[in-house]
Design a protein around this motif. Structure first.
Motif, PDB file in Angstrom:
ATOM      1  N   ASP A  84       0.837  -1.205   0.000  1.00 41.90           N
ATOM      2  CA  ASP A  84       0.000   0.000   0.000  1.00 41.90           C
ATOM      3  C   ASP A  84       0.870   1.252   0.000  1.00 41.90           C
ATOM      4  O   ASP A  84       2.094   1.182  -0.198  1.00 41.90           O
ATOM      5  CB  ASP A  84      -0.977  -0.025   1.174  1.00 41.90           C
ATOM      6  N   GLN A  85       0.236   2.411   0.234  1.00 41.62           N
ATOM      7  CA  GLN A  85       0.935   3.689   0.143  1.00 41.62           C
ATOM      8  C   GLN A  85       2.011   3.864   1.206  1.00 41.62           C
ATOM      9  O   GLN A  85       2.894   4.727   1.092  1.00 41.62           O
ATOM     10  CB  GLN A  85      -0.083   4.837   0.245  1.00 41.62           C
TER      11      GLN A  85
ATOM     12  N   VAL B  36       0.071  -5.925   1.869  1.00 44.59           N
ATOM     13  CA  VAL B  36      -1.375  -6.041   2.094  1.00 44.59           C
ATOM     14  C   VAL B  36      -1.956  -7.077   1.136  1.00 44.59           C
ATOM     15  O   VAL B  36      -1.528  -7.196  -0.016  1.00 44.59           O
ATOM     16  CB  VAL B  36      -2.092  -4.693   1.880  1.00 44.59           C
ATOM     17  N   PRO B  37      -2.963  -7.843   1.606  1.00 47.37           N
ATOM     18  CA  PRO B  37      -3.676  -8.757   0.704  1.00 47.37           C
ATOM     19  C   PRO B  37      -4.752  -7.985  -0.065  1.00 47.37           C
ATOM     20  O   PRO B  37      -5.310  -7.007   0.431  1.00 47.37           O
ATOM     21  CB  PRO B  37      -4.301  -9.762   1.663  1.00 47.37           C
ATOM     22  N   ALA B  38      -5.033  -8.431  -1.272  1.00 45.14           N
ATOM     23  CA  ALA B  38      -6.085  -7.806  -2.080  1.00 45.14           C
ATOM     24  C   ALA B  38      -6.895  -8.888  -2.784  1.00 45.14           C
ATOM     25  O   ALA B  38      -6.328  -9.776  -3.426  1.00 45.14           O
ATOM     26  CB  ALA B  38      -5.479  -6.856  -3.110  1.00 45.14           C
TER      27      ALA B  38
END
Length: 293
Positions: free
Chosen positions: A25-26, A31-33
């Motif tokens: 992420d930013q 992170v999982p998506a």
């Protein structure tokens, strides 16, 4: 009717339709998506290949039937002998008693713009010109507010993954059939196929779509004989022109207490106080409701 009485609802837990991958992420955190699966489906009619559509893969029989109906390759009174789906080779074959005229229609194929690229045939307006939508039906603004709340908060693949559209067949303020796909035209075709296969009447029905109110969506709604088309998104000029010509009630930019009707306004019954409706904030997260599509 409550949620449990719906004929078809999204299944965001169907692992065939999406997969989980890992990204950052930013903040550079891992992170999982959850991301939607997209696969080809080749539709045959009486042994002749018609089209290959990109789809999430659920309800291939309804998608094939609805596509052929909305392209005027099937008629409402056609006898369908069989619908055979082969998951391994990703094909569905529809066979009818009547000899169909698909060869002439294939010469007039047109690619349409939009999500996942739709396909229509050059003579699609022939049926559109002959449809007479019922003039005695009404659509209440209280139904619209109820539908928005029910649809936007219902567990769905959109809320889980994004990158997908939904179309919902409604009766008054109740969702009946909620289909999703990578293209809104696919989702609408699935509804048409379900209605054809189960002999479901269009009386008292409306259609809700998460996407833009384009000419293709208007044409399909009219051909299905449904007098009201709704969306939280906006309009195209040709979509509005065709809706006015056909007498279709066209309501867009429906978000919270706000909406704009650009055609068929004589059907609308203003029976709800918009100041009492729940408004939406300017920018909604996916968990809260649908973003503009």
């Amino acid at each position: 009717m409550n949620d449990k009485d719906m004929l078809v609802r999204p299944d965001p837990e169907d692992r065939r339709l999406y997969q989980t991958v890992t990204g950052i992420d930013q903040t550079r955190a891992s992170v999982p998506a959850d991301i939607i699966n997209e696969r080809p489906l080749t539709i045959f009619l009486n042994g002749r290949e018609i089209v290959t559509a990109m789809t999430i893969g659920d309800y291939p029989d309804y998608l094939a039937l609805g596509y052929l109906l909305n392209q005027n390759m099937l008629r409402a009174d056609d006898e369908v002998k069989s619908v055979d789906y082969d998951e391994e080779i990703e094909t569905v074959v529809v066979r009818t008693t009547r000899q169909t005229d698909y060869e002439e229609k294939l010469k007039k194929k047109i690619q349409t713009s939009g999500c996942a690229m739709g396909t229509v045939f050059g003579d699609v307006m022939e049926k559109f010109e002959t449809v007479s939508l019922p003039t005695d039906e009404r659509f209440h603004t209280s139904w619209l507010y109820g539908l928005q709340k029910a649809i936007n908060t219902m567990p769905s693949l959109y809320l889980k993954t994004g990158a997908i559209h939904g179309c919902v067949l409604c009766e008054e303020d109740r969702p009946l059939i909620y289909m999703e796909d990578v293209g809104r035209h696919n989702a609408m075709d699935k509804i048409a196929g379900y209605m054809f296969r189960h002999g479901l009447s269009t009386k008292g029905k409306s259609l809700y779509t998460t996407g833009r109110l384009t000419s293709e969506m208007v044409i399909k709604t009219v051909q299905m004989g449904i007098p009201v088309l709704l969306s939280r998104s906006g309009f195209t000029a040709w979509g509005v022109e065709l809706a006015r010509k056909a007498g279709l009630t066209l309501i867009g930019r429906a978000k919270g207490k706000r909406f704009i009707a650009l055609a068929g306004t004589e059907r609308i019954v203003f029976d709800a106080d918009p100041t009492q409706a729940t408004d939406e904030p300017g920018h909604l997260s996916r968990k809260g409701s649908r973003d503009d599509d």
